[in-house]
Design an enzyme around this catalytic site. Sequence first.
Site, short mmCIF file in Angstrom:
data_model
loop_
_atom_site.label_atom_id
_atom_site.label_comp_id
_atom_site.label_asym_id
_atom_site.label_seq_id
_atom_site.Cartn_x
_atom_site.Cartn_y
_atom_site.Cartn_z
N ASN A 10 33.03 78.11 109.26
CA ASN A 10 31.66 78.59 109.07
C ASN A 10 31.73 79.84 108.20
O ASN A 10 32.15 80.90 108.67
CB ASN A 10 31.06 78.90 110.45
CG ASN A 10 29.72 79.62 110.36
OD1 ASN A 10 29.11 79.70 109.29
ND2 ASN A 10 29.26 80.13 111.49
N LYS A 12 29.36 81.53 107.02
CA LYS A 12 28.23 82.46 107.24
C LYS A 12 27.66 82.89 105.88
O LYS A 12 27.65 82.07 104.96
CB LYS A 12 28.68 83.64 108.12
CG LYS A 12 29.36 83.14 109.41
CD LYS A 12 29.57 84.19 110.45
CE LYS A 12 30.25 83.56 111.66
NZ LYS A 12 30.44 84.49 112.76
N HIS A 93 23.64 78.45 116.30
CA HIS A 93 24.66 79.51 116.29
C HIS A 93 24.06 80.77 116.91
O HIS A 93 22.88 81.07 116.72
CB HIS A 93 25.12 79.78 114.85
CG HIS A 93 26.32 80.67 114.80
ND1 HIS A 93 26.24 82.03 114.97
CD2 HIS A 93 27.64 80.38 114.66
CE1 HIS A 93 27.46 82.55 114.91
NE2 HIS A 93 28.32 81.57 114.73
N GLU A 95 24.22 83.77 116.15
CA GLU A 95 23.60 84.71 115.21
C GLU A 95 22.17 84.28 114.87
O GLU A 95 21.30 85.14 114.68
CB GLU A 95 24.48 84.83 113.95
CG GLU A 95 25.74 85.64 114.25
CD GLU A 95 26.95 85.30 113.40
OE1 GLU A 95 26.80 84.64 112.35
OE2 GLU A 95 28.06 85.70 113.79
N GLU A 163 31.07 79.11 121.95
CA GLU A 163 31.39 80.37 121.27
C GLU A 163 30.86 81.54 122.10
O GLU A 163 29.67 81.89 122.01
CB GLU A 163 30.74 80.40 119.88
CG GLU A 163 31.20 79.31 118.96
CD GLU A 163 31.00 79.69 117.49
OE1 GLU A 163 32.00 79.62 116.75
OE2 GLU A 163 29.89 80.08 117.11
N GLY A 169 33.84 87.45 115.84
CA GLY A 169 34.07 88.53 114.89
C GLY A 169 34.66 89.79 115.49
O GLY A 169 34.67 90.84 114.84
N SER A 208 36.82 84.34 117.05
CA SER A 208 38.09 85.00 116.73
C SER A 208 39.29 84.06 116.77
O SER A 208 40.39 84.47 117.17
CB SER A 208 38.31 86.21 117.65
OG SER A 208 37.31 87.20 117.42
#
Length: 248
Positions: A10, A12, A93, A95, A163, A169, A208
């Site tokens: 991904n 992003k 996701h 985010e 996730e 991250g 991660s």
Amino acid sequence: MALRKLVAGNWKMNGSQAALAELDAILAAADAHTTLDVAICPPFTLIAPAAARVPGLAIGAQDVHMAQKGAHTGCVSAAMLVEAGASLAIVGHSERRADNHETDAEVQAKASAAIAAGLTAILCVGETEAERDAGHALAVVAGQLDGSVPREGTGDTLVIAYEPVWAIGTGRTPSVADVAEMHAAIRAKLDQLLDDEGPKVRILYGGSVKPENAAELMAVAEVDGALVGGASLTAAQFVPIIAGAAAA
Ligand code: PGA
């Protein structure tokens, strides 16, 4: 049941035309490891050039609108993604759930739109750090699955990505035992929601994933691959993750 693993990147809001050069080595690794599937999800603007550059690599989108067309400024439909050369779409996701306030019902509608257009939906779920600390991780993820899994999903059209928000991250990952516990719970929930197709839906781990931890994470029971953010941006990082998954 051992499912064929999927390692998906991904990107992003990263990447450029120049960055597509990374895809050549990623395709070579995908071709070398025929026991698993590899995909890259670049920004919308790079889907068509990526698909043109590496026709042998699965290219996905990072989001999709639930409607087929219409007055939705700035949005992209599933049919548009198919026409651009995508074969997958990430939905839900964390985010997007956080930044765009996407609800489980919206995520479910997006997954259904993707599937109806012939895309494979990669549906993301995961708890926040506060939710895990409070002992609610399993319940939160079960609730997200209840609310967002499209009931028409099959092993071919639906993938779940677990996730944990706090692992994205950050360089932090859950323990192997915590990953195993969560993936077993997700499998049980999928079996309940999707009957015979439940055991066939792949469950990826994301957050991660790096070359150093990929093999260990990919060897956990019910971990059927990885959704990789930062470490998917370069072949130097992503290719060893593909190799680690293939070895697991
Ligand atoms: P990360 O992101 O690998 O950079 O932690 C994973 C993701 O958000 O899909």
